[in-house]
Enzyme design. Structure first.
Site, PDB file in Angstrom:
ATOM      1  N   ASN A   1      19.116   5.043  53.625  1.00 50.16           N
ATOM      2  CA  ASN A   1      20.579   5.139  53.581  1.00 50.16           C
ATOM      3  C   ASN A   1      21.126   5.950  52.417  1.00 50.16           C
ATOM      4  OD1 ASN A   1      20.040   3.272  51.634  1.00 50.16           O
ATOM      5  ND2 ASN A   1      21.068   1.554  52.647  1.00 50.16           N
TER       6      ASN A   1
ATOM      7  N   TYR B   1      15.921  -4.544  42.093  1.00 53.50           N
ATOM      8  CA  TYR B   1      16.191  -5.298  43.315  1.00 53.50           C
ATOM      9  C   TYR B   1      15.685  -6.739  43.183  1.00 53.50           C
ATOM     10  CZ  TYR B   1      17.613  -1.139  46.064  1.00 53.50           C
ATOM     11  OH  TYR B   1      18.282  -0.039  46.578  1.00 53.50           O
TER      12      TYR B   1
ATOM     13  N   LYS C   1      18.999   8.412  46.618  1.00 57.11           N
ATOM     14  CA  LYS C   1      17.651   7.921  46.905  1.00 57.11           C
ATOM     15  C   LYS C   1      16.720   9.078  47.307  1.00 57.11           C
ATOM     16  CE  LYS C   1      19.352   3.306  48.181  1.00 57.11           C
ATOM     17  NZ  LYS C   1      19.286   2.202  49.186  1.00 57.11           N
TER      18      LYS C   1
ATOM     19  N   GLU D   1      22.351  -2.935  35.814  1.00 55.70           N
ATOM     20  CA  GLU D   1      21.647  -1.746  36.305  1.00 55.70           C
ATOM     21  C   GLU D   1      21.785  -0.561  35.349  1.00 55.70           C
ATOM     22  OE1 GLU D   1      23.031  -1.322  40.379  1.00 55.70           O
ATOM     23  OE2 GLU D   1      22.221  -3.295  40.901  1.00 55.70           O
TER      24      GLU D   1
ATOM     25  N   HIS E   1      22.676   4.464  46.572  1.00 52.30           N
ATOM     26  CA  HIS E   1      22.819   3.101  46.033  1.00 52.30           C
ATOM     27  C   HIS E   1      24.062   3.073  45.159  1.00 52.30           C
ATOM     28  CE1 HIS E   1      21.966  -0.658  43.897  1.00 52.30           C
ATOM     29  NE2 HIS E   1      22.315  -0.015  42.789  1.00 52.30           N
TER      30      HIS E   1
HETATM   31  P1  DAT Z   1      23.157  -2.128  49.592  1.00 50.59           P
HETATM   32  O1  DAT Z   1      22.212  -0.986  49.316  1.00 50.59           O
HETATM   33  O2  DAT Z   1      24.208  -1.746  50.588  1.00 50.59           O
HETATM   34  O3  DAT Z   1      23.715  -2.753  48.330  1.00 50.59           O
HETATM   35  P2  DAT Z   1      21.350  -4.404  49.733  1.00 50.59           P
HETATM   36  O4  DAT Z   1      21.523  -4.528  48.258  1.00 50.59           O
HETATM   37  O5  DAT Z   1      21.561  -5.633  50.563  1.00 50.59           O
HETATM   38  O6  DAT Z   1      22.288  -3.263  50.332  1.00 50.59           O
HETATM   39  O7  DAT Z   1      19.884  -3.885  50.064  1.00 50.59           O
HETATM   40  C1  DAT Z   1      19.281  -2.932  49.231  1.00 50.59           C
HETATM   41  C2  DAT Z   1      18.511  -1.938  50.059  1.00 50.59           C
HETATM   42  O8  DAT Z   1      17.438  -2.603  50.717  1.00 50.59           O
HETATM   43  C3  DAT Z   1      19.326  -1.305  51.173  1.00 50.59           C
HETATM   44  O9  DAT Z   1      20.056  -0.199  50.719  1.00 50.59           O
HETATM   45  C4  DAT Z   1      18.266  -0.943  52.162  1.00 50.59           C
HETATM   46  C5  DAT Z   1      17.247  -2.046  52.008  1.00 50.59           C
HETATM   47  N1  DAT Z   1      17.438  -3.114  53.002  1.00 50.59           N
HETATM   48  C6  DAT Z   1      18.401  -4.067  52.989  1.00 50.59           C
HETATM   49  N2  DAT Z   1      18.289  -4.885  54.052  1.00 50.59           N
HETATM   50  C7  DAT Z   1      17.213  -4.439  54.745  1.00 50.59           C
HETATM   51  C8  DAT Z   1      16.561  -4.851  55.947  1.00 50.59           C
HETATM   52  N3  DAT Z   1      16.973  -5.914  56.649  1.00 50.59           N
HETATM   53  N4  DAT Z   1      15.479  -4.141  56.373  1.00 50.59           N
HETATM   54  C9  DAT Z   1      15.031  -3.069  55.668  1.00 50.59           C
HETATM   55  N5  DAT Z   1      15.593  -2.633  54.525  1.00 50.59           N
HETATM   56  C10 DAT Z   1      16.659  -3.308  54.080  1.00 50.59           C
HETATM   57 MG    MG Z   2      22.740  -3.765  46.789  1.00 47.61          MG
END
Ligand code: DAT
Ligand code: MG
Length: 141
Positions: A117, A49, A9, A131, A120
């Site tokens: 974080n 997303y 990222k 994807e 991805h």
């Molecule tokens: P991951 O990246 O572990 O697959 P995800 O698909 O649930 O997690 O979410 C995608 C991204 O969105 C994640 O890397 C960071 C952001 N994100 C997720 N939950 C969030 C939250 N509650 N507040 C802010 N950003 C969030």
């Molecule tokens: Mg995810």
């Protein structure tokens, strides 16, 4: 052999973590099949997303993911989809264990609540297909 889609990222790129992350993949024996620096657009992110578009924090994700160039890629290996997820660690760095990428390179969210974080990875075989095709076209599948 399985393939998965990954992103380093914009925070990972701007902090100079590209080499560290790619090194971990190669050390694990995964083969890098595609690798490209990209600037994500809001349109692409809404597809990528799609499951999160309606969440209240989606604007934060969009701002983060368009804040600079990112490195998108495809890696191949045995059980690479779940293995890469394990290597990434928990979504929220506050919960990510040391030894994982997020646990080694990312901090818990600050006052803004934004999650930065670093990486991805597709979360299932279905997501990986979607994807890979979205970012690199169906030839990359
Ligand atoms: P991951 O990246 O572990 O697959 P995800 O698909 O649930 O997690 O979410 C995608 C991204 O969105 C994640 O890397 C960071 C952001 N994100 C997720 N939950 C969030 C939250 N509650 N507040 C802010 N950003 C969030
Ligand atoms: Mg995810």
């Amino acid at each position: 052999m399985e393939k998965t889609f990954f992103i380093i990222k914009p925070d990972g790129v701007s902090r100079g973590l590209v080499g560290h992350v790619l090194h971990r993949m190669e050390r694990r024996g995964f083969v890098i099949e595609r690798l490209e620096m990209r600037q994500a657009t809001p349109e692409l992110l809404r597809e990528h997303y799609a499951a999160l578009v309606d969440k209240p924090f989606f604007p934060k994700i969009e701002e983060y993911m368009t804040s600079g160039p990112l490195l998108a890629g495809v890696i191949k290996g045995n059980r690479v989809i779940s293995s890469w997820r394990t290597m990434m660690g928990a979504t929220n760095p506050k919960d990510a264990l040391p030894g994982t990428i997020r646990g080694d390179y990312a901090q818990a969210p600050g006052d803004s609540g934004g999650i930065f974080n670093v990486v991805h990875g597709s979360d299932s075989a279905e997501s990986a297909k979607k994807e890979i095709a979205l970012w690199f076209g169906s030839d990359a599948l």
